[in-house]
Design a protein around this motif. Structure first.
Motif, PDB file in Angstrom:
ATOM      1  N   LEU A 267       0.827  -1.202   0.000  1.00  0.00           N
ATOM      2  CA  LEU A 267       0.000   0.000   0.000  1.00  0.00           C
ATOM      3  C   LEU A 267       0.862   1.252   0.000  1.00  0.00           C
ATOM      4  CD1 LEU A 267      -2.749  -1.083   2.545  1.00  0.00           C
ATOM      5  CD2 LEU A 267      -3.119  -0.431   0.176  1.00  0.00           C
ATOM      6  N   LEU A 268       1.907   1.251   0.855  1.00  0.00           N
ATOM      7  CA  LEU A 268       2.783   2.414   0.916  1.00  0.00           C
ATOM      8  C   LEU A 268       3.475   2.651  -0.415  1.00  0.00           C
ATOM      9  CD1 LEU A 268       2.204   2.362   3.941  1.00  0.00           C
ATOM     10  CD2 LEU A 268       4.634   2.563   4.361  1.00  0.00           C
ATOM     11  N   ASN A 269       3.855   1.568  -1.072  1.00  0.00           N
ATOM     12  CA  ASN A 269       4.488   1.714  -2.376  1.00  0.00           C
ATOM     13  C   ASN A 269       3.510   2.230  -3.430  1.00  0.00           C
ATOM     14  OD1 ASN A 269       7.016   0.848  -1.579  1.00  0.00           O
ATOM     15  ND2 ASN A 269       6.632  -1.286  -2.077  1.00  0.00           N
ATOM     16  N   GLU A 270       2.248   1.891  -3.230  1.00  0.00           N
ATOM     17  CA  GLU A 270       1.255   2.226  -4.250  1.00  0.00           C
ATOM     18  C   GLU A 270       0.862   3.691  -4.192  1.00  0.00           C
ATOM     19  OE1 GLU A 270       0.327   0.184  -6.541  1.00  0.00           O
ATOM     20  OE2 GLU A 270      -1.145   1.526  -7.436  1.00  0.00           O
ATOM     21  N   ASP A 271       0.691   4.195  -2.965  1.00  0.00           N
ATOM     22  CA  ASP A 271       0.186   5.562  -2.853  1.00  0.00           C
ATOM     23  C   ASP A 271       0.684   6.192  -1.559  1.00  0.00           C
ATOM     24  OD1 ASP A 271      -1.434   7.901  -2.551  1.00  0.00           O
ATOM     25  OD2 ASP A 271      -2.904   6.993  -3.895  1.00  0.00           O
ATOM     26  N   GLN A 272       1.176   7.442  -1.678  1.00  0.00           N
ATOM     27  CA  GLN A 272       1.717   8.136  -0.511  1.00  0.00           C
ATOM     28  C   GLN A 272       0.686   8.387   0.566  1.00  0.00           C
ATOM     29  OE1 GLN A 272       4.785   8.785  -0.018  1.00  0.00           O
ATOM     30  NE2 GLN A 272       5.587   8.348  -2.040  1.00  0.00           N
ATOM     31  N   LYS A 273      -0.583   8.343   0.226  1.00  0.00           N
ATOM     32  CA  LYS A 273      -1.596   8.701   1.220  1.00  0.00           C
ATOM     33  C   LYS A 273      -1.713   7.664   2.336  1.00  0.00           C
ATOM     34  CE  LYS A 273      -5.514   6.670  -1.244  1.00  0.00           C
ATOM     35  NZ  LYS A 273      -6.531   6.913  -2.264  1.00  0.00           N
ATOM     36  N   PHE A 274      -1.135   6.477   2.132  1.00  0.00           N
ATOM     37  CA  PHE A 274      -1.234   5.451   3.162  1.00  0.00           C
ATOM     38  C   PHE A 274      -0.081   5.577   4.150  1.00  0.00           C
ATOM     39  CE2 PHE A 274      -4.827   3.350   1.652  1.00  0.00           C
ATOM     40  CZ  PHE A 274      -4.762   3.264   0.277  1.00  0.00           C
ATOM     41  N   LYS A 275      -0.434   5.506   5.424  1.00  0.00           N
ATOM     42  CA  LYS A 275       0.598   5.585   6.466  1.00  0.00           C
ATOM     43  C   LYS A 275       0.609   4.295   7.276  1.00  0.00           C
ATOM     44  CE  LYS A 275       1.364  10.007   5.638  1.00  0.00           C
ATOM     45  NZ  LYS A 275       1.986   9.928   4.334  1.00  0.00           N
ATOM     46  N   TRP A 276       1.786   3.898   7.695  1.00  0.00           N
ATOM     47  CA  TRP A 276       1.944   2.658   8.461  1.00  0.00           C
ATOM     48  C   TRP A 276       2.292   2.997   9.897  1.00  0.00           C
ATOM     49  CZ3 TRP A 276       1.274  -2.477   8.157  1.00  0.00           C
ATOM     50  CH2 TRP A 276       2.005  -3.296   9.054  1.00  0.00           C
ATOM     51  N   ILE A 277       1.574   2.368  10.813  1.00  0.00           N
ATOM     52  CA  ILE A 277       1.834   2.636  12.224  1.00  0.00           C
ATOM     53  C   ILE A 277       1.999   1.317  12.965  1.00  0.00           C
ATOM     54  CG2 ILE A 277       0.856   3.586  14.350  1.00  0.00           C
ATOM     55  CD1 ILE A 277      -0.820   5.115  11.723  1.00  0.00           C
ATOM     56  N   VAL A 278       3.126   1.175  13.668  1.00  0.00           N
ATOM     57  CA  VAL A 278       3.283   0.006  14.523  1.00  0.00           C
ATOM     58  C   VAL A 278       2.585   0.330  15.844  1.00  0.00           C
ATOM     59  CG1 VAL A 278       4.930  -1.440  15.752  1.00  0.00           C
ATOM     60  CG2 VAL A 278       5.468  -0.605  13.466  1.00  0.00           C
ATOM     61  N   PRO A 279       1.611  -0.503  16.237  1.00  0.00           N
ATOM     62  CA  PRO A 279       0.811  -0.143  17.421  1.00  0.00           C
ATOM     63  C   PRO A 279       1.682   0.053  18.658  1.00  0.00           C
ATOM     64  CG  PRO A 279      -0.128  -2.037  16.294  1.00  0.00           C
ATOM     65  CD  PRO A 279       1.186  -1.768  15.654  1.00  0.00           C
ATOM     66  N   ALA A 280       1.401   1.141  19.364  1.00  0.00           N
ATOM     67  CA  ALA A 280       2.186   1.435  20.556  1.00  0.00           C
ATOM     68  C   ALA A 280       1.943   0.403  21.651  1.00  0.00           C
ATOM     69  CB  ALA A 280       1.852   2.832  21.053  1.00  0.00           C
ATOM     70  N   ASP A 281       0.748  -0.175  21.677  1.00  0.00           N
ATOM     71  CA  ASP A 281       0.431  -1.157  22.719  1.00  0.00           C
ATOM     72  C   ASP A 281       1.345  -2.365  22.624  1.00  0.00           C
ATOM     73  OD1 ASP A 281      -3.028  -0.508  22.803  1.00  0.00           O
ATOM     74  OD2 ASP A 281      -1.722   0.041  21.150  1.00  0.00           O
ATOM     75  N   GLY A 282       1.900  -2.569  21.431  1.00  0.00           N
ATOM     76  CA  GLY A 282       2.706  -3.772  21.234  1.00  0.00           C
ATOM     77  C   GLY A 282       2.272  -4.456  19.958  1.00  0.00           C
ATOM     78  N   ALA A 283       3.200  -5.115  19.340  1.00  0.00           N
ATOM     79  CA  ALA A 283       2.885  -5.852  18.117  1.00  0.00           C
ATOM     80  C   ALA A 283       3.567  -7.196  18.211  1.00  0.00           C
ATOM     81  CB  ALA A 283       3.370  -5.083  16.904  1.00  0.00           C
ATOM     82  N   HIS A 284       3.218  -8.060  17.289  1.00  0.00           N
ATOM     83  CA  HIS A 284       3.926  -9.342  17.311  1.00  0.00           C
ATOM     84  C   HIS A 284       4.592  -9.590  15.971  1.00  0.00           C
ATOM     85  CE1 HIS A 284       1.732 -12.299  14.833  1.00  0.00           C
ATOM     86  NE2 HIS A 284       0.777 -11.409  14.926  1.00  0.00           N
ATOM     87  N   LEU A 285       5.601 -10.384  16.016  1.00  0.00           N
ATOM     88  CA  LEU A 285       6.385 -10.695  14.826  1.00  0.00           C
ATOM     89  C   LEU A 285       6.036 -12.102  14.367  1.00  0.00           C
ATOM     90  CD1 LEU A 285       8.906  -9.537  13.239  1.00  0.00           C
ATOM     91  CD2 LEU A 285      10.288 -10.947  14.745  1.00  0.00           C
TER      92      LEU A 285
END
Lengths: 378, 280, 292
Positions: A267-285
């Motif tokens: 999505l980020l590659n497709e259009d600049q309007k998309f933003k990626w956020i790693v959740p502050a609460d925690g994420a998993h790998l």
């Protein structure tokens, strides 16, 4: 009878003949012929093959069982050409599908591509062949954090292929809020404007993370704690989609969502309007690895393939096609700055340090599934 | 006006009328049918258009390009998968049509034990969720029958899945059959086999054709059951396609479908026109 | 002018005979196929439903009924009811849309008839996924349909057609329409023009001609079409997931998930067997009622 022949059989076989004879020279019983495409020629050049690679098993075949589209066709073809092995690829679209066929015992797979929690279970049940590191010198290319993971310490049975996280994607044209964590996503104002993965384990883990509970502690108690949270969240979701959540975002049908990192990167590659956020609460790998089942018949050929995939230029090509988190540091250096800086593909070191990996939770998986299904059906 | 036998159907009215109810009926229903065809073909037209789209994601039109067609011709894996699909579908159609037709006829014409139970059992492959059918067939193939997974198991699975559709269709057509017809033939000295071949089969032809079309369609697109019952060499198109959604469906698929749709439409038109030309 | 289907099958019942040698030779392979590939797998499924799954995929056959006890919970039954609901709506709409088209095709003369018949099927020889994604492109907020509606001033701004039950039903109707049209066509094709003309000659308006003559005569085809749409669509979930957004869940999806993230294949098998049981009960009751 003649009428049947005229209306059905003839057009039928005409169509077959048209398609059957024209395009593919090889008969259907053979695996896809490894005709080199110009890109593949690049990958097969002997100059890049390091010294010390073994010659493999006596029987020159290899059966790969992997996620659909996860191993690019040109890589398979290039490997086949260079090694002289006949490679067949069978695909699946979920870990459990793979397990079902593995357990049924019908196929003879030399390589499988399980996710981390599945590997844990497979090791526990003694279903994987240990990997001979001596035959895979390219393992030195792996980033140190990927060499001693909790589900397979020392990479005795598996070699990480691609990793990733699950995070938040926001269409900044539709959403001006500052979204930092799960609770920011699931607000009333975004009702029916959200896409999430259709994965009960994932959904429950987000709930747990928002409450500060580790994702692997899915006791009945914790599930009871998470239930009211999910009761509030799930009615706000418009689309449940694990296969291609990016579609709803690209089409403008939803404004934000929680999706796989690879989807986010696309999505980020497709259009600049998309933003990626790693959740502050925690994420998993999550980590998808290559492994060799106990029932494999061509272990050395499999190891050859794994070593091939770990070559920097090959791995870089895989990253090009699938912008996930590439555990191969040597490959990362071959990527373009744009690819390396894609926040969805490569989280920062702090974010990585904060991430948990899923462990197998045994029978609680059933309870998790029931919880989410009952909430969805409301 | 005498009611003619049900096996022949004269299509021309004996009293020609220009705007009578038959003609109005024709126009109204014709219009409706045209709308139905529009509904059926709208997504097809869209995917044909997008096969010429220079962008990879089928969302926005970004320019005309033939690159997907060029790439398709090089994509041996995809073409082989498509070829496998066609072959499996063809064999499945033949088997399913045979099973369905003979099954329907046996149930209609003869009395044998457990007949009513069989009438119920044929619904199982239609009703059962595909994952259950796939899993149970896989278990049977591997543990009970010790069959290697490949074309054979795939075709068996597809045929089992398709033949009930044919059977139900033929049963419906049989309900309109005049039973005295067969009696008459037998009275005139035909054997049951001859009566079947010369009277029943021509009567059933539209239903056989319909059943064959349905079988072919069902087999071509069958995914879940195929996952469980295929071997490594017999990968069909849906198996290749279903993971593609993750990275965005490759427009090469659009190109493949475009070629196939246009080819079949042309072939059907040609074969019908030629047959009609010959008979008139 | 009553439904001569009934008279015909009554007559046929009189003529039913015991199979001779040739008939048994034909019947044998059919029965063998039925036993081998329908009955045996179903038995295996029942056995599976009586087991328990441990770990990654090994099933222990403990002959327990706990999966069925669990299945008889409103959580799952509600999902079943929803799925049947979708199937009924789909069947109804297919019937209404499909009958006139099947009628027109069946009453056409060759070669138009055969061409139209095959043309009905050809769209479904494209891959299911690209067809469905084409619909998604058409129906999305930034898609073709919304663009048309907005530019024609019918709606002020794009509406969310996708990921609603409406879109799910649209997808289902689209994919199952040919399976309604084809069986109805086979019944229409044998209609005698003379009979229809006679109805009109005797003063019946189109409504009466259809309700009292044509529809009763094509009833077997309509019933067959209804079965071929209703039955398979109950467990169909790919379409409702892709176009309906996966919410509410359908029984096909729930069972599939038991084989994946739910890690409980026996429970999935139990749900499936329950579905079969409910269906056969309903079928049996309907057939008994009709016989009375």
């Amino acid at each position: 009878m003649k009428e049947v022949a005229r209306h059905v059989v003839l057009p039928f076989f005409a169509v077959l003949a048209f398609f059957g004879c024209e395009k593919t020279p090889a008969p259907p019983s053979a695996s896809p012929p490894a005709t080199p495409s110009p890109a593949a020629a690049n990958l097969a050049s002997p100059a890049t093959s390091p010294a010390g690679e073994s010659t493999g098993d006596a029987e020159k075949t290899l059966h790969i069982f992997c996620w659909s589209e996860y191993i690019p066709q040109q890589i398979v073809e290039a490997f086949s050409e260079e090694s002289g092995l006949k490679v067949s690829v069978e695909t699946y679209s979920s870990n459990e599908e793979m397990l079902a066929k593995l357990f049924a015992g019908g196929g003879n797979y030399d390589i499988i591509q399980p996710s981390e929690y599945v590997i844990e279970g497979l090791i526990k049940e003694g279903l994987l062949t240990p990997i001979d590191h001596a035959r895979i010198p390219n393992m030195k290319n792996l980033a140190p954090e990927f060499t001693n993971m909790s589900f397979d310490p020392g990479n005795k049975y598996s070699v990480p292929y691609m990793a990733g996280t699950v995070g938040i994607v926001v269409n900044s044209e539709l959403v001006q809020d500052d979204i930092k964590g799960y609770n920011d996503v699931f607000q009333e104002k975004f009702a029916k404007n959200i896409v999430v993965l259709d994965d009960a384990r994932e959904i429950v883990s987000w709930g747990l993370e928002s409450l500060g509970i580790p994702v692997n502690e899915v006791s009945d108690e914790n599930l009871a704690k998470v239930k009211p949270v999910l009761e509030k969240w799930l009615p706000l979701v418009r689309v449940f989609d694990s296969d291609s959540p990016k579609t709803a975002l690209l089409n403008g049908d939803v404004a934000l969502g929680i999706v796989w990192a690879g989807e986010g990167a696309i999505l980020l590659n497709e259009d600049q309007k998309f933003k990626w956020i790693v959740p502050a609460d925690g994420a998993h790998l999550f980590v998808d690895s290559l492994a060799i089942p106990k029932s494999a018949k061509h272990v050395q050929n499999a190891e050859l393939f794994i070593n091939y995939v770990l070559r920097p230029n090959v791995s870089a090509k895989i990253s090009e096609a699938f912008p996930y988190l590439n555990p191969n540091v040597a490959a990362r250096e071959l990527l373009t700055p744009a690819q390396r800086n894609n926040p969805a593909s490569f989280p920062t070191a702090d974010q990585l340090a904060n991430m948990q990996t899923f462990k197998d939770v045994g029978e609680q998986a059933t309870k998790i599934d029931e919880l989410v299904t009952s909430l969805k059906a409301q | 006006m005498a009611v003619a036998a049900t096996t022949t159907s004269p299509k021309r009215s004996s009293v020609p009328r220009k705007y009578g109810p038959m003609q109005v009926e024709r126009w109204v229903f014709g219009l409706w049918t045209a709308l139905v065809f529009a509904f059926l073909y709208i997504p097809i037209l869209l995917l044909i258009v997008f096969s010429f789209n220079s962008s990879r994601l089928n969302i926005r039109w970004e320019g005309f390009s033939l690159k997907w067609y060029a790439a398709l011709l090089e994509n041996h894996a995809l073409l082989t998968a498509f070829q496998n699909s066609l072959i499996v579908a063809a064999v499945t159609t033949i088997l399913a049509t045979l099973l369905g037709t003979m099954g329907a006829w046996m149930l209609y014409r003869y009395r044998f034990p457990f007949q009513r139970t069989i009438g119920f059992l044929i619904f199982i492959p239609m009703l059962i969720p595909e994952v259950l059918m796939g899993a149970s067939l896989l278990a049977e193939f591997v543990h009970l029958l010790k069959l290697p997974l490949g074309y054979t198991t795939l075709i068996i699975a597809h045929t089992t899945f398709c033949f009930p559709f044919v059977l139900v269709g033929i049963q419906a057509r049989l309900q309109g059959l005049d039973p005295f017809l067969e009696e008459a033939a037998l009275d005139l000295g035909a054997t049951p086999v001859q009566a079947f071949r010369l009277i029943i089969v021509p009567y059933l032809t539209p239903a056989i054709v319909a059943g064959a079309l349905m079988s072919f369609t069902l087999s071509l697109d069958e995914y879940i059951v195929s996952v469980f019952t295929t071997g490594p060499q017999s990968q069909t198109l849906p198996l290749k396609v279903y993971g593609m959604a993750k990275v965005g469906l490759n427009p090469q698929l659009n190109a493949l479908s475009t070629i196939f749709v246009i080819a079949t439409v042309v072939l059907v038109l040609l074969s019908e026109l030629l047959a009609h030309r010959k008979s008139s | 002018m009553t439904a001569d289907g009934a008279a015909s099958s009554q007559a046929a019942a009189i003529f039913k005979r015991r199979p001779g040698l040739v008939a048994w030779l034909v019947l044998a392979p059919l029965l063998a196929w039925l036993i081998l590939f329908v009955i045996v797998p179903t038995i295996m499924l029942v056995l599976l439903s009586l087991g328990e799954q441990k770990g990654l995929g090994t099933v222990h056959f403990t002959f327990t009924l706990k999966n069925y006890v669990r299945a008889l919970d409103w959580t799952w039954l509600k999902v079943l009811v929803i799925s049947v609901g979708y199937a009924l709506v789909t069947t109804g709409i297919c019937m209404v849309i499909g009958f006139p088209a099947a009628y027109f095709i069946g009453r056409s003369s060759e070669p138009l008839r055969n061409v139209l018949l095959t043309l009905v099927m050809i769209p479904f020889w494209t891959s299911f996924l690209i067809r469905t994604y084409a619909w998604i492109t058409i129906l999305s907020k930034e898609g073709v349909l919304n663009a048309l509606l907005v530019s024609a001033r019918i709606i002020p701004e794009p509406i969310g057609i996708l990921y609603t039950p409406f879109a799910a039903v649209l997808g289902l109707v689209y994919n199952f329409l040919p399976f309604m049209i084809l069986p109805i066509y086979t019944s229409v094709e044998r209609l005698d023009s003379a009979v229809i003309e006679a109805a009109y000659d005797l003063g019946a308006g189109p409504l009466r001609a259809f309700s009292q003559v044509i529809i009763p005569l094509t009833q077997p085809g309509i019933v067959a079409g209804a079965l071929l749409v209703f039955v398979p669509s109950i467990a169909m979930f790919a379409i409702t997931n892709l176009m309906g957004g996966g919410d509410p869940p359908t029984i096909g999806d729930v069972i599939y998930k038991q084989f994946t993230s739910g890690r409980n294949q026996p429970f999935g098998a139990a749900l499936g067997c329950l579905l079969l049981l409910i269906f056969f009960l309903s079928l049996w009751i309907t057939r008994r009622q009709r016989a009375e």
